[in-house]
Design a protein around this motif. Structure first.
Motif, short mmCIF file in Angstrom:
data_model
loop_
_atom_site.label_atom_id
_atom_site.label_comp_id
_atom_site.label_asym_id
_atom_site.label_seq_id
_atom_site.Cartn_x
_atom_site.Cartn_y
_atom_site.Cartn_z
N VAL A 144 -2.81 -3.71 1.13
CA VAL A 144 -2.30 -4.18 2.42
C VAL A 144 -2.21 -5.70 2.47
O VAL A 144 -1.35 -6.25 3.17
CB VAL A 144 -3.18 -3.66 3.58
N HIS A 184 4.74 2.44 1.27
CA HIS A 184 3.78 2.60 2.36
C HIS A 184 4.32 3.36 3.58
O HIS A 184 3.89 3.14 4.70
CB HIS A 184 3.28 1.22 2.81
N LEU A 225 1.37 5.14 5.39
CA LEU A 225 0.10 4.40 5.39
C LEU A 225 -0.64 4.53 6.72
O LEU A 225 -0.05 4.43 7.79
CB LEU A 225 0.35 2.92 5.11
N THR A 279 -4.44 2.85 8.10
CA THR A 279 -5.71 2.16 7.92
C THR A 279 -6.36 2.03 9.30
O THR A 279 -5.85 2.53 10.29
CB THR A 279 -5.50 0.74 7.32
N ASP A 331 -6.16 -0.30 -5.52
CA ASP A 331 -5.24 -0.17 -4.39
C ASP A 331 -4.50 1.16 -4.43
O ASP A 331 -4.18 1.73 -3.39
CB ASP A 331 -4.25 -1.34 -4.38
N TYR A 381 -4.91 3.22 -1.12
CA TYR A 381 -3.78 3.11 -0.19
C TYR A 381 -2.59 4.02 -0.51
O TYR A 381 -1.91 4.47 0.40
CB TYR A 381 -3.29 1.65 -0.13
#
Length: 302
Positions: A71, A139, A142, A144, A195, A199
């Motif tokens: 990110v 992404h 994604l 988070t 990562d 992610y």
């Protein structure tokens, strides 16, 4: 999610084959007369090519990992804002990352700018009167603690070869097209791994449909492979989220009858010969996209 301004996202890591899926969508858009706004994931990188090399060198000197998968190297808050704005109003802004001189020349002529390869074009408004937003990049799904891109996506498609095959594809592509040595490519894979795990991989549990290519030849050591397994040397595992399947009434018996050599490995998983991947994508995705766009057009004209 938005019924009036739908968003499709194709997500997968570098070398996974998302560009192949992008072409399948392009065929669908042309055939069905759909006008998409296309957003490239690379345009949401935080740094241009020179800056990224500097950041990676600095992170390496500090014993840290730093990659486009993470990110910190991207402006994913802006991607979330774009998806939210487009879903609500059909508007937003985008820019382009210029991968090479040809792309730079094209956009400089279009915009009257003087951007160079490895840089970004200025932000500009999305094309008006689009039917759908189509994103392809790293992404699209994604989530988070601070960012939730996936919540705005109406159709989230994952492209995820088994990891050894993904590495073979990346090594072959980066060596042939970008001139990187195999050793440099392996270093990149290792640098990106934390990562990738944190992610990239979690996104595939949020997708509506996953296309996973599995080779039928030995890929035990991807770092010594000399060529990419062909389509005829692989199968594609297509997993469809159960809720999504029920929403769009996906008919597995019909798909089995249409795709020669296909079979069901589980009640939500279709397996097709590798050479049928593009055909299977269009057979499965065309009616879904057609339904989404028809509903959106009806709402806009109401």
């Amino acid at each position: 999610m938005s019924s009036k301004h739908p968003i499709i996202a194709v997500t997968g890591s570098s070398g996974a084959g998302t560009s192949t899926v992008k072409r399948a969508f392009e065929h669908i858009f042309i055939r069905e007369g759909i006008t998409p706004v296309v957003v490239e994931g690379d345009s949401y990188h935080r740094y241009n090519r020179v800056e990224m090399r500097q950041m990676m060198a600095q992170a390496s000197s500090e014993g840290k990992n730093f990659s486009h998968f993470g990110v910190e190297a991207n402006i994913l808050d802006k991607l979330e804002i774009l998806f939210k704005e487009y879903g609500e109003t059909g508007t937003g802004q985008k820019r382009y990352y210029l991968h090479n001189g040809e792309e730079a020349e094209h956009h400089n002529e279009r915009l009257g700018t003087d951007c160079k390869s490895g840089e970004f074009t200025p932000w500009e408004p999305l094309d008006a009167n689009s039917d759908i937003l189509f994103y392809e990049g790293l992404h699209g799904g994604l989530v988070t603690k601070e960012i939730d891109v996936a919540q705005y996506v109406d159709l989230l498609v994952g492209v995820v070869p088994i990891v050894n095959l993904e590495w073979i594809q990346k090594i072959s592509r980066d060596n042939a097209e970008r001139g990187y040595s195999p050793e440099a490519i392996v270093d990149t894979i290792l640098r990106r791994m934390p990562d990738y795990v944190n992610y990239i991989t979690p996104q595939f549990s949020r997708t509506h449909i996953n296309f996973q290519r599995v080779s039928t030849v030995d890929t035990s050591n991807p770092f010594i492979a000399r060529d990419i397994p062909t389509a005829d040397e692989s199968f594609v595992i297509i997993h469809i989220n159960r809720c999504f399947r029920d929403r769009f009434h996906i008919d597995f018996p019909y798909l089995l009858s249409m795709i020669s050599g296909s079979f069901m490995s589980r009640h939500t998983t279709l397996v097709v010969p590798g050479g049928k991947m593009g055909f299977a994508m269009e057979i499965i995705l065309s009616p879904l996209i057609e339904q989404m766009v028809e509903e959106a057009r009806n709402l806009k004209s109401a």
